[in-house]
Design a protein around this motif. Sequence first.
Motif, short mmCIF file in Angstrom:
data_model
loop_
_atom_site.label_atom_id
_atom_site.label_comp_id
_atom_site.label_asym_id
_atom_site.label_seq_id
_atom_site.Cartn_x
_atom_site.Cartn_y
_atom_site.Cartn_z
N GLY A 44 0.76 -1.19 -0.08
CA GLY A 44 0.14 -0.07 -0.09
C GLY A 44 0.76 1.30 0.14
O GLY A 44 0.58 2.16 -0.96
N LYS A 45 1.98 1.19 0.72
CA LYS A 45 2.98 2.54 0.69
C LYS A 45 3.60 2.62 -0.79
O LYS A 45 3.61 3.68 -1.11
CB LYS A 45 4.07 2.11 1.90
CG LYS A 45 4.80 3.35 2.08
CD LYS A 45 5.70 3.05 3.17
CE LYS A 45 6.58 4.24 3.33
NZ LYS A 45 7.73 4.06 4.40
N ARG A 48 0.64 4.04 -3.18
CA ARG A 48 0.68 5.54 -2.90
C ARG A 48 1.71 6.36 -3.32
O ARG A 48 1.52 7.47 -3.89
CB ARG A 48 0.16 5.83 -1.27
CG ARG A 48 -1.32 5.02 -1.01
CD ARG A 48 -1.58 5.66 0.52
NE ARG A 48 -0.68 4.89 1.35
CZ ARG A 48 -0.99 3.67 2.00
NH1 ARG A 48 -2.02 3.17 1.62
NH2 ARG A 48 -0.28 3.11 2.98
N SER A 49 2.98 6.04 -3.08
CA SER A 49 4.02 6.75 -3.30
C SER A 49 4.18 6.83 -5.00
O SER A 49 4.43 8.05 -5.57
CB SER A 49 5.28 5.98 -2.84
OG SER A 49 6.41 6.68 -3.28
N ALA A 51 1.67 6.65 -7.01
CA ALA A 51 0.59 7.57 -7.54
C ALA A 51 1.02 8.81 -7.36
O ALA A 51 0.81 9.85 -8.19
CB ALA A 51 -0.61 6.94 -6.80
N ARG A 52 1.60 9.35 -6.07
CA ARG A 52 1.94 10.55 -5.91
C ARG A 52 3.09 11.09 -6.85
O ARG A 52 2.78 12.28 -7.40
CB ARG A 52 2.28 11.01 -4.69
CG ARG A 52 1.26 10.85 -3.49
CD ARG A 52 1.79 11.24 -2.17
NE ARG A 52 2.90 10.74 -1.87
CZ ARG A 52 2.63 9.58 -1.17
NH1 ARG A 52 1.88 9.15 -0.32
NH2 ARG A 52 3.76 9.10 -0.41
N MET A 77 -7.56 -0.62 -3.72
CA MET A 77 -7.16 0.92 -3.65
C MET A 77 -7.46 1.63 -4.84
O MET A 77 -7.21 3.07 -4.77
CB MET A 77 -5.59 0.88 -3.42
CG MET A 77 -5.23 0.05 -2.02
SD MET A 77 -3.38 -0.01 -1.96
CE MET A 77 -2.81 1.78 -1.86
N MET A 79 -6.34 1.04 -8.04
CA MET A 79 -5.49 0.92 -8.87
C MET A 79 -5.49 -0.10 -9.87
O MET A 79 -6.49 -0.78 -9.75
CB MET A 79 -4.03 0.73 -8.09
CG MET A 79 -3.50 1.60 -7.09
SD MET A 79 -3.07 2.96 -7.51
CE MET A 79 -2.60 4.01 -6.07
#
Length: 368
Positions: A44-45, A48-49, A51-52, A77, A79
């Motif tokens: 998950g981390k 998100r990283s 995607a940012r 999520m 994705m």
Amino acid sequence: MQSVCAFVGLDVHKETISVAVADVGRAGEVRHVGTIKNDPTAIGKLARSLARRHGVVEFVYEAGSCGYNVQRQLSTMGMICRVCAPSLTPRKPGERIKNDRRDAIILARLHRAGELTYVWVPDALHEALRDLVRARHAAGQDVRRDRIRIQAFMLRCDLRFEGKAWSRRHRMWLCNRTFAHPAQQIAFQTYLNALEHDEARKAGVEEQIRELLASSPWAKQMQALQALKGVGPIVAATILAEVGDFSRFAHPRQLVAYFGLAPGEHSSGGTVRPRGITKAGSSIARAVLCEAAWSYRTTPKVGQWMKERCPPVSQDIAALAWKAQLRLHKTYRKLTARGKRSVVATAAVARELLGFIWSIGQRVPLGA
């Protein structure tokens, strides 16, 4: 829908996941960004990283023993995550270096180029049915091995049974055998005990399959498929476990290719070399289909067994099943009359049987 900005290749293992990123376009090189632990928090981390940093990203990894947990987590999520078939991933001939880093980079590059073949990801219920069907197949293999051990033991002791093997009379004959040495008696009894245990395990799994399908979205399809000669509850369950949803296949030829019953070819220039069936896909489903096709060698009829055992179906399904009997029996007789071996004729009948199965799947939609 937003366009994808980066393609991420994941080389998934039990403990770790190697990650590589390929930006859209051909200019940028594929970068290996590191290795993470294979647990939901780290995944998950990472998602998100990325995607940012990149915007919309699309993940891919090869199907394997780790299952579809990574795909389901990323899909939850929001994705995009695809699972590709490892046997169809392009490989350079003569490549002698292979490691996790290179595998992740290759996946990201091929995913960006659109060169990967993606598999259909089942939901949790479908995957549970597939696991149960494969557990039944494993139990059946154990039963066959147990019987082979017993037959080999009896042959070494020069004990022969005159009659049908594994009938009730044969089993009573086995139970009454005595041997000169107590050690042989104990060894033989362990073989018999193992056979009884595995047969009970197989019967228990088959009962669980029937109970699961009776309350599942495939209940109507399972009933309809059993109208076909040679297709019982276990054969129908195995086909449904591998197919999932017949609407995925727009034409029966696609279903035939999915089960590996399409004829192969190796031609070059003016030379045409036909080959046997491709044997792609599930070998378990292909085996039960050939077992069902073997029953079409006999004269078409709806006998007492089918009348008593088959669940009620609509008139159009019954008419389609009778049409299948007439056509497939004719196909078998025609091929054997031309000198084809019975196994070749049976594979051809199984290929045509899949067409009728596809037709029933289209007439009885999932969850009907």
